[in-house]
Enzyme design. Structure first.
Site, mmCIF file in Angstrom:
data_model
loop_
_atom_site.group_PDB
_atom_site.id
_atom_site.type_symbol
_atom_site.label_atom_id
_atom_site.label_comp_id
_atom_site.label_asym_id
_atom_site.label_seq_id
_atom_site.Cartn_x
_atom_site.Cartn_y
_atom_site.Cartn_z
ATOM 1 N N ASP A 8 0.871 -1.173 0.000
ATOM 2 C CA ASP A 8 0.000 0.000 0.000
ATOM 3 C C ASP A 8 0.912 1.227 0.000
ATOM 4 O O ASP A 8 1.676 1.447 0.942
ATOM 5 C CB ASP A 8 -0.886 -0.020 1.247
ATOM 6 C CG ASP A 8 -1.874 1.139 1.292
ATOM 7 O OD1 ASP A 8 -1.552 2.223 0.768
ATOM 8 O OD2 ASP A 8 -2.956 0.970 1.878
ATOM 9 N N TYR B 70 -5.050 11.190 -4.111
ATOM 10 C CA TYR B 70 -5.505 12.489 -3.620
ATOM 11 C C TYR B 70 -4.606 13.059 -2.525
ATOM 12 O O TYR B 70 -4.863 14.153 -2.020
ATOM 13 C CB TYR B 70 -6.945 12.423 -3.110
ATOM 14 C CG TYR B 70 -7.250 11.285 -2.162
ATOM 15 C CD1 TYR B 70 -6.886 11.347 -0.819
ATOM 16 C CD2 TYR B 70 -7.901 10.153 -2.608
ATOM 17 C CE1 TYR B 70 -7.157 10.314 0.035
ATOM 18 C CE2 TYR B 70 -8.184 9.104 -1.759
ATOM 19 C CZ TYR B 70 -7.815 9.191 -0.423
ATOM 20 O OH TYR B 70 -8.083 8.143 0.431
#
Length: 425
Positions: A226, A251
């Protein structure tokens, strides 16, 4: 009660007091030097002009890019064009005559250099959670039979843990939480999948992606990473370190905007065998044939599921223009310099014992944020924000400051630490 002193007299008395107390005088001189050093560092910063690529409010020190990146200047114009022309005028023709249909792969290739991936291995779309589910189930299927465990970062962002539990139930594996520092020793012949965070979201600790990937492969396991808190802040090197699968959001340090689509990386060597648990029509080899049986597309395209979220996806594509001509190595160098300087300023401005750094001091284990533990952290952060320094709070007692080198400067770091010192002063 006596009248408060005029500001000029308060300044004069502070100066006289400093002269009377050499230690205090040294402290004041040191603090003045920090501001001067910040100005010199900003003047010499090769990335300093990149701030002009972002629409940041005046007077704000924005240190929350590890939660939501700032707005790149070209995005609003590009979105207006997409809405008024590509959607408003061209309507459905934009799927076939425009750029919409190829956006997931095209933007994946645009993003790929920032995560150290060659073209053709990254597809953009869906959320990080959805992509993680695809990656974990796909990884378990790649690992094959005879393995029973999925090792998962014990301090992971909660959603990763939830998704891992679900993926494990689906594939017959058992989740074993593990500290990343002890993960290599926990891997064995029964390990199918290893899920780790490149950077800890709470502390900013950077984990050993190359070493832990090698350990996973030595155990015969599939490594899934991740990258939410590292991509766009430091070199990742997915290809160089032979990572199998990776996911991440866009984002944060990539500045794609709220809810911007995430990405899925599937190493080329695994693509033919990668079996997504979400075989949507967009990932079909011939999506418009509308056949009742699923045939996966070639390459990373099989990671697509449903219709791409075009508005947010094309906003992301425009946002990535902010990276034109930018070296991720230069970004990493500035990130470390910024966080070093911020920690120095905190030590100078904040009373001893008021805060405790929980982010590692050594560069090898520090991502691009500084986390400070303190009592009443929620209230302290609220006060910082009211004074124009925007970071964030993580329960129960952590102040987080994310340093995005594309638009954060050394004067920002100095002001943030000085403001924190005023709150505790």
């Amino acid at each position: 009660m006596s009248e408060p002193l005029p500001a000029s007299e308060r300044t004069d008395r502070a100066g006289l007091s400093a002269l009377a107390d050499p230690a205090e005088g040294d402290a004041l001189a040191g603090r003045a030097d920090l501001a001067a050093r910040a100005a010199r560092l900003d003047a010499a910063d090769e990335l300093g002009t990149l701030r002009e690529r972002f629409a940041l409010p005046e007077g704000i020190v924005y240190l929350d890019g590890n939660s939501l990146g700032a707005l790149p200047v070209g995005v609003a114009r590009r979105l207006a064009e997409v809405v008024t022309q590509e959607w408003g005028t061209s309507l459905i023709r934009s799927w076939s005559e425009g750029t919409w249909w190829t956006a997931p792969e095209r933007i994946g290739d645009k993003l790929a250099p920032l995560i150290g991936a060659a073209a053709g291995q990254t597809v953009v779309g869906d959320s990080t959670s959805v992509n993680l589910f695809k990656a974990l189930v796909g990884a378990a299927r790649l690992a094959g039979p005879g393995r029973t465990r999925m090792l998962v970062d014990a301090a992971t962002f909660p959603t990763d843990g939830y998704i891992a539990e679900s993926a494990a139930r689906l594939t017959g594996l058992t989740v074993t939480p593990v500290d990343p520092g002890e993960a290599a020793a926990a891997m064995g012949p029964d390990t199918a999948v290893v899920l780790l965070n490149h950077a800890d979201y709470r502390t900013g600790r950077l984990h050993d992606l190359p070493g832990l990937t090698r350990a996973a492969h030595a155990a015969g396991a599939i490594a899934v990473w991740d990258l939410c808190h590292s991509a766009g802040a430091l070199p990742v090197g997915l290809d160089a370190h032979a990572v199998d699968l990776a996911v991440g959001c866009t984002y944060k340090y990539l500045n794609g905007g709220p809810g911007a689509p995430a990405y899925l990386y599937v190493a080329e060597r695994h693509q033919q065998a990668f079996d997504s648990p979400l075989p949507g029509w967009n990932g079909h080899a011939d999506p418009f044939a509308m056949t009742p049986h699923y045939t996966p597309a070639a390459g990373a395209t099989r990671g697509r599921v449903g219709t791409p979220d075009i508005l947010s996806m094309l906003a992301l594509e425009s946002a990535l223009d902010a990276w034109d001509g930018v070296s991720i190595e230069a970004v990493r160098a500035k990130s470390l310099a910024l966080t070093d300087f911020f920690l120095e300023c905190v030590a100078a401005y904040v009373p001893a014992g008021a805060v405790e750094p929980v982010t590692p001091a050594d560069h090898a284990h520090r991502a691009s944020q500084v986390s400070l533990r303190t009592d009443n952290a929620r209230e302290v952060m609220a006060e910082l924000i009211s004074r124009g320094v925007v970071g964030d709070f993580r329960a129960p007692d952590v102040l987080r400051f994310g340093f995005t080198p594309l638009y954060v400067g050394f004067a920002d770091a100095e002001r943030a630490a000085r403001t924190l010192g005023h709150i505790f002063g």
